[in-house]
Motif scaffolding. Structure first.
Motif, PDB file in Angstrom:
ATOM      1  N   GLU A  73       0.823  -1.209   0.000  1.00 24.37           N
ATOM      2  CA  GLU A  73       0.000   0.000   0.000  1.00 24.37           C
ATOM      3  C   GLU A  73       0.857   1.259   0.000  1.00 24.37           C
ATOM      4  N   THR A  74       1.967   1.221   0.740  1.00 24.77           N
ATOM      5  CA  THR A  74       2.858   2.386   0.776  1.00 24.77           C
ATOM      6  C   THR A  74       3.527   2.595  -0.574  1.00 24.77           C
ATOM      7  N   ILE A  75       3.915   1.505  -1.231  1.00 22.87           N
ATOM      8  CA  ILE A  75       4.536   1.629  -2.561  1.00 22.87           C
ATOM      9  C   ILE A  75       3.571   2.270  -3.542  1.00 22.87           C
ATOM     10  N   THR A  76       2.329   1.822  -3.565  1.00 24.73           N
ATOM     11  CA  THR A  76       1.374   2.411  -4.504  1.00 24.73           C
ATOM     12  C   THR A  76       1.093   3.866  -4.160  1.00 24.73           C
ATOM     13  N   ASN A  77       1.066   4.204  -2.877  1.00 28.18           N
ATOM     14  CA  ASN A  77       0.860   5.602  -2.489  1.00 28.18           C
ATOM     15  C   ASN A  77       2.016   6.479  -2.957  1.00 28.18           C
ATOM     16  N   ILE A  78       3.238   5.969  -2.853  1.00 23.91           N
ATOM     17  CA  ILE A  78       4.401   6.721  -3.332  1.00 23.91           C
ATOM     18  C   ILE A  78       4.300   6.950  -4.840  1.00 23.91           C
ATOM     19  N   LEU A  79       3.892   5.926  -5.575  1.00 20.65           N
ATOM     20  CA  LEU A  79       3.760   6.062  -7.025  1.00 20.65           C
ATOM     21  C   LEU A  79       2.662   7.051  -7.399  1.00 20.65           C
ATOM     22  N   ASN A 138      10.824  -8.355 -10.326  1.00 18.28           N
ATOM     23  CA  ASN A 138       9.669  -9.232 -10.499  1.00 18.28           C
ATOM     24  C   ASN A 138       8.354  -8.468 -10.474  1.00 18.28           C
ATOM     25  N   VAL A 139       8.336  -7.318  -9.815  1.00 19.08           N
ATOM     26  CA  VAL A 139       7.120  -6.505  -9.775  1.00 19.08           C
ATOM     27  C   VAL A 139       6.853  -5.866 -11.127  1.00 19.08           C
ATOM     28  N   LEU A 140       7.923  -5.566 -11.854  1.00 15.95           N
ATOM     29  CA  LEU A 140       7.800  -4.857 -13.127  1.00 15.95           C
ATOM     30  C   LEU A 140       7.672  -5.786 -14.323  1.00 15.95           C
ATOM     31  N   ASP A 141       7.911  -7.072 -14.143  1.00 15.39           N
ATOM     32  CA  ASP A 141       7.866  -8.020 -15.247  1.00 15.39           C
ATOM     33  C   ASP A 141       6.431  -8.459 -15.502  1.00 15.39           C
ATOM     34  N   SER A 150       1.990  -5.965  -8.439  1.00 15.37           N
ATOM     35  CA  SER A 150       2.390  -5.874  -9.845  1.00 15.37           C
ATOM     36  C   SER A 150       1.257  -5.337 -10.710  1.00 15.37           C
ATOM     37  N   ALA A 151       0.051  -5.818 -10.445  1.00 12.57           N
ATOM     38  CA  ALA A 151      -1.106  -5.333 -11.206  1.00 12.57           C
ATOM     39  C   ALA A 151      -1.326  -3.850 -10.962  1.00 12.57           C
ATOM     40  N   ALA A 152      -1.169  -3.412  -9.722  1.00 12.26           N
ATOM     41  CA  ALA A 152      -1.347  -1.995  -9.390  1.00 12.26           C
ATOM     42  C   ALA A 152      -0.297  -1.137 -10.069  1.00 12.26           C
ATOM     43  N   VAL A 153       0.958  -1.601 -10.052  1.00 12.91           N
ATOM     44  CA  VAL A 153       2.042  -0.838 -10.676  1.00 12.91           C
ATOM     45  C   VAL A 153       1.815  -0.715 -12.176  1.00 12.91           C
ATOM     46  N   ARG A 154       1.388  -1.796 -12.815  1.00 14.73           N
ATOM     47  CA  ARG A 154       1.126  -1.731 -14.263  1.00 14.73           C
ATOM     48  C   ARG A 154       0.004  -0.748 -14.565  1.00 14.73           C
ATOM     49  N   LYS A 155      -1.015  -0.747 -13.732  1.00 15.12           N
ATOM     50  CA  LYS A 155      -2.128   0.192 -13.933  1.00 15.12           C
ATOM     51  C   LYS A 155      -1.640   1.638 -13.829  1.00 15.12           C
ATOM     52  N   LEU A 156      -0.817   1.919 -12.838  1.00 15.23           N
ATOM     53  CA  LEU A 156      -0.320   3.282 -12.656  1.00 15.23           C
ATOM     54  C   LEU A 156       0.642   3.669 -13.767  1.00 15.23           C
ATOM     55  N   CYS A 157       1.372   2.691 -14.296  1.00 22.64           N
ATOM     56  CA  CYS A 157       2.263   2.977 -15.432  1.00 22.64           C
ATOM     57  C   CYS A 157       1.466   3.422 -16.648  1.00 22.64           C
ATOM     58  N   VAL A 158       0.295   2.840 -16.838  1.00 24.83           N
ATOM     59  CA  VAL A 158      -0.571   3.258 -17.949  1.00 24.83           C
ATOM     60  C   VAL A 158      -0.948   4.725 -17.808  1.00 24.83           C
ATOM     61  N   LEU A 159      -1.354   5.119 -16.596  1.00 23.79           N
ATOM     62  CA  LEU A 159      -1.716   6.516 -16.365  1.00 23.79           C
ATOM     63  C   LEU A 159      -0.511   7.432 -16.577  1.00 23.79           C
ATOM     64  N   ASP A 173     -12.362   0.287 -11.730  1.00 25.64           N
ATOM     65  CA  ASP A 173     -12.572   0.655 -10.326  1.00 25.64           C
ATOM     66  C   ASP A 173     -11.305   0.516  -9.492  1.00 25.64           C
ATOM     67  N   LEU A 174     -10.336  -0.240  -9.992  1.00 28.35           N
ATOM     68  CA  LEU A 174      -9.086  -0.407  -9.248  1.00 28.35           C
ATOM     69  C   LEU A 174      -8.392   0.928  -9.031  1.00 28.35           C
ATOM     70  N   TYR A 175      -8.535   1.838 -10.001  1.00 31.37           N
ATOM     71  CA  TYR A 175      -7.888   3.136  -9.856  1.00 31.37           C
ATOM     72  C   TYR A 175      -8.424   3.898  -8.637  1.00 31.37           C
ATOM     73  N   ALA A 176      -9.708   3.824  -8.427  1.00 25.23           N
ATOM     74  CA  ALA A 176     -10.292   4.506  -7.269  1.00 25.23           C
ATOM     75  C   ALA A 176      -9.708   3.969  -5.976  1.00 25.23           C
ATOM     76  N   ASP A 177      -9.451   2.664  -5.940  1.00 18.23           N
ATOM     77  CA  ASP A 177      -8.843   2.067  -4.750  1.00 18.23           C
ATOM     78  C   ASP A 177      -7.392   2.529  -4.593  1.00 18.23           C
ATOM     79  N   LEU A 178      -6.679   2.632  -5.712  1.00 15.77           N
ATOM     80  CA  LEU A 178      -5.259   2.979  -5.655  1.00 15.77           C
ATOM     81  C   LEU A 178      -5.027   4.410  -5.181  1.00 15.77           C
ATOM     82  N   VAL A 179      -5.942   5.309  -5.508  1.00 21.63           N
ATOM     83  CA  VAL A 179      -5.745   6.723  -5.144  1.00 21.63           C
ATOM     84  C   VAL A 179      -6.528   7.114  -3.897  1.00 21.63           C
TER      85      VAL A 179
END
Length: 236
Positions: free
Chosen positions: A68-74, A96-99, A108-117, A137-143
């Motif tokens: 959760e902290t990693i996604t918040n930083i991103l 492995n998170v980026l592959d 990994s799924a969250a990071v890929r989603k944020l990379c798209v944005l 809806d995953l984006y709403a959870d991530l932010v």
């Protein structure tokens, strides 16, 4: 309110002390850095140095990692485009998170989603950014932890538009900011922009002001001597 980078001297003293000393690499500071990320999310501030230090600590101590902290930083890094912070954060994540071919976990799924944005916002594809953001809806959870995400992103996009143009079509602004007519008016008032027909006028600023460029070349006389001499030699 836009996300504000931490100005010099405004970082909490204990965080500043950690970053300035050997405790920067002490795993016992991880929880403190994590709490500081949460504070940034709540009060809409941003401290790139601290966040990068935490990701480095995660590299050395993967068992202390908090997804959760990693996604918040991103997400926080995403809001300060066009800075390279988002890419810097990615480079500190485990391979492995980026592959995309092997990673199947939630992080990994969250990071890929944020990379798209990030790719869309970096390419100034603002309308497409909002379409992608609202498509899952995953984006709403991530932010969710980052207060005022949508408002902050609109302000950041508006700032980029104001830096490159003095008038733009109204429908372009609506698409870029993802607002309708009712929501557009208060935003324009806040930015100091005005509507004239189907165009929106943006006040002159130091970035969008037309400037006359005068180029002067300083050439010493002795620099011509060789040219003149060769001219006479060729004539002879």
């Amino acid at each position: 309110m836009t996300t504000q980078p931490i100005p010099a001297g405004s970082r909490p003293e204990h965080i500043d002390a950690y970053l300035s000393g050997l405790d920067r690499y002490n795993p016992e500071t991880v929880s403190t850095f994590q709490d500081y990320v949460q504070l940034q999310c709540e009060n809409q501030t941003y401290d790139a140095m601290s966040n990068l230090a935490l990701l480095k600590l995660y590299q050395f101590n993967p068992h202390l990692t908090r997804d959760e902290t990693i996604t918040n930083i991103l997400v926080k890094a995403l809001l300060v485009f066009p800075s390279p912070d988002f890419s810097l954060c990615l480079h500190l994540l485990p391979p492995n998170v980026l592959d995309a071919n092997t990673a199947t976990d939630d992080l990994s799924a969250a990071v890929r989603k944020l990379c798209v944005l990030n790719e869309l916002i970096e390419s100034a594809s603002y309308r497409e950014f909002w379409t992608a953001y609202e498509s899952d809806d995953l984006y709403a959870d991530l932010v969710a932890d980052c207060a005022g995400f949508e408002e902050t992103m609109r302000d950041a996009i508006a700032l980029q538009i104001s830096m490159i143009a003095r008038e733009v079509k109204k429908d372009f602004v609506q698409g870029s900011l993802n607002v309708n007519d009712d929501n557009l008016t208060p935003l324009l008032q806040r930015y100091g922009w005005t509507v004239e027909g189907d165009m929106i006028k943006i006040p002159i600023n130091k970035e969008n002001e037309a400037k006359t460029m005068v180029f002067r070349e300083s050439v010493a006389f002795n620099q011509f001597q060789g040219v003149v001499r060769r001219g006479f030699e060729q004539a002879a």
